[in-house]
Design a protein around this motif. Structure first.
Motif, mmCIF file in Angstrom:
data_model
loop_
_atom_site.group_PDB
_atom_site.id
_atom_site.type_symbol
_atom_site.label_atom_id
_atom_site.label_comp_id
_atom_site.label_asym_id
_atom_site.label_seq_id
_atom_site.Cartn_x
_atom_site.Cartn_y
_atom_site.Cartn_z
ATOM 1 N N SER A 358 -9.147 52.656 -9.897
ATOM 2 C CA SER A 358 -7.590 52.619 -10.106
ATOM 3 C C SER A 358 -6.843 52.163 -9.025
ATOM 4 N N PRO A 359 -5.710 51.384 -8.882
ATOM 5 C CA PRO A 359 -5.274 51.180 -7.573
ATOM 6 C C PRO A 359 -4.385 52.204 -7.170
ATOM 7 N N ARG A 360 -4.363 52.487 -5.721
ATOM 8 C CA ARG A 360 -3.467 53.456 -5.233
ATOM 9 C C ARG A 360 -3.228 52.964 -3.782
ATOM 10 N N GLY A 361 -1.674 53.188 -3.393
ATOM 11 C CA GLY A 361 -1.187 52.465 -2.259
ATOM 12 C C GLY A 361 -1.461 51.055 -2.284
ATOM 13 N N GLY A 362 -1.999 50.726 -0.968
ATOM 14 C CA GLY A 362 -2.370 49.229 -1.034
ATOM 15 C C GLY A 362 -3.918 48.964 -1.345
#
Length: 497
Positions: A358-362
């Motif tokens: 899952s994408p988090r921040g950058g």
């Protein structure tokens, strides 16, 4: 009398100007004189821009604060050292018999968020002192002499308020002391130098036989920037390191911030303390707070392990984003993160806490690591293992795609920093060298040689685990998250097959 004098002047001056105007006298020069005189008077009174205390507002002390050392977690050694120093204010008769000179200043040095301000507040409570707080930036102004005036007023205000409140001592806390206490280089920073000189003078003026006694506590996370004259004995007598907490300290901090929060049955804070390696006290407080927010979002009555895990990820990397990547990008990211995770387990078994897509921040994906034990000294083999872990993602991309992507940029920056540590610690083939004497070409040669060697070894080790990639890829793409124990079990099953 002063109040009535101002009122009389305010009434007489306009009448006098009107009278002169009616006599045909040009009153404009008089008006200018009145305005200039009023401005000077306004500034001298402490309400102008040049005043020593901004806007003439008195600083508010926290004399009635009930904040104690028991409310600070993870800093047992720092607390003990600070309490010993504060006993010089508390046990006055005993130190007088032994001829001990009371301390004038205590410097708290350490990373941000480790509790330096909290220690200063607790010090004021412990010594039953008036507490005044200021930041180094408050004393910096474009006008020469303003900072020095503010320093004088701060110390005078501490004495005045201590007498007013019937206290025999006052604690002055200056955060970010490096702003005004930086090393003097003989340049043109006259305002900074005058402010520092005034601070040194005020500290020299603190005497043991004067009441109220003043104790200056300062905080910095850049101790190396401070002027030697400020650090010498007789000014800042004690230098107390306030470092990042170890596992035991992290557990204590988590327990403090969990007291007013409902935790679900089976929550093991010791496990959370393991997963929050290198977290500061402020970050740990944020973890518990964010976990409670996640619980509120889910309308849950208690904080669960899922909420705590998500909170750790948020504090480390930021909130989850809604980026939508293509299926090919997701596959590449999954292989990249699996490369990091597999390499970490090969080099340091049991160190992977979570693999997430899952994408988090950058970041489009990430692997959260946890050390098996606290470590403060590193060998060459250990650091080479860290380089292999950082290169695992790029090596996996080369294995399956024949080329790398821009997603490895941050990994390479970490690897270069580790190489720099190896060189500065004398752990390379060059032996003990002065890193500042190395040319850019030499740095490039050493970095390329070390990283190319470690990359080759990383590819060789990962190639032997190609079956793990193939089995874990579909699961990670489907589940998006793999717990560390699940990932290790998967590796064990593939190896046994």
């Amino acid at each position: 009398m002063r109040k009535y004098g101002i009122e009389v002047a305010a009434g007489v001056v306009p009448v006098l100007l009107v009278f002169l105007y009616m006599l045909g006298i040009n009153v404009i020069p008089f008006v200018f004189l009145v305005v200039i005189g009023g401005a000077v008077f306004y500034t001298a009174r402490g309400r102008g821009k040049l005043t020593a205390v901004s806007s003439g507002k008195k600083r508010t002390e926290v004399a009635a604060s009930n904040f104690t050392f028991d409310q600070i977690g993870g800093q047992h050694r720092a607390k003990q050292e600070l309490i010993e120093a504060l006993d010089f204010l508390v046990k006055r008769e005993q130190i007088a018999k032994l001829g001990i000179r009371p301390l004038k200043g205590i410097l708290l040095a350490g990373p941000p968020g480790t509790g330096k301000t909290l220690l200063a507040k607790a010090a004021a409570q412990y010594t039953d002192s008036v507490y005044l707080a200021a930041s180094g930036s408050e004393f910096v102004e474009m006008y020469v002499g303003v900072g020095a005036g503010r320093i004088r007023d701060l110390f005078q205000e501490a004495r005045t308020k201590a007498k007013k409140n019937g206290k025999s001592s006052a604690v002055i806390f200056i955060d970010e002391i490096e702003v005004i206490g930086g090393k003097r280089d003989g340049g043109q920073h006259r305002e900074y130098d005058q402010t520092l000189n005034q601070l040194l003078t005020e500290m020299d003026g603190i005497h043991a036989n004067e009441l109220p006694r003043i104790l200056l506590i300062a905080a910095t996370n850049r101790k190396e920037m401070l002027d030697p004259a400020l650090l010498r004995p007789g000014r800042f007598d004690r230098h107390i390191g306030v470092e990042l907490p170890d596992k035991k300290g992290r557990l204590h901090i988590l327990q403090i911030h969990a007291k007013n929060k409902p935790l679900a049955e089976g929550i093991n804070l010791d496990r959370i303390a393991e997963q929050t390696y290198q977290f500061s006290g402020a970050q740990l407080e944020s973890v518990m707070n964010e976990a409670a927010i996640y619980a509120m979002r889910d309308s849950a009555g208690a904080i669960t392990v899922k909420h705590l895990t998500s909170a750790i990820d948020k504090v480390m990397l930021g909130e989850e984003t809604d980026r939508e990547s293509t299926a090919e990008e997701r596959k590449r990211v999954a292989l990249h993160e699996l490369g990091h995770a597999i390499m970490a387990e090969l080099v340091r078994p049991g160190s992977v806490s979570q693999v997430a897509l899952s994408p988090r921040g950058g970041a489009l994906g990430y692997v959260r690591h946890q050390p098996q034990q606290e470590q403060y000294l590193y060998t060459k083999s250990f650091l080479n293992g860290q380089i292999k872990i950082t290169l695992g993602g790029a090596a996996a991309e080369e294995m399956f795609y024949g080329e790398r992507s821009t997603g490895s940029r941050g990994d390479f920056e970490q690897a270069v920093n580790i190489v720099k540590m190896l060189v500065e610690s004398g752990l390379t083939e060059m032996g003990i060298v002065d890193a500042s004497m190395m040319t850019p070409d030499k740095w490039a040669e050493v970095s390329n040689g070390t990283l190319n060697e470690q990359m080759a070894e990383t590819k060789e080790m990962l190639e032997k685990s190609r079956a793990v990639f193939e089995h874990a890829l579909d699961i990670l793409l489907r589940e998006e998250t793999l717990d560390g124990s699940e990932f290790r079990e998967l590796m064990r099953q593939v190896s046994a097959a």
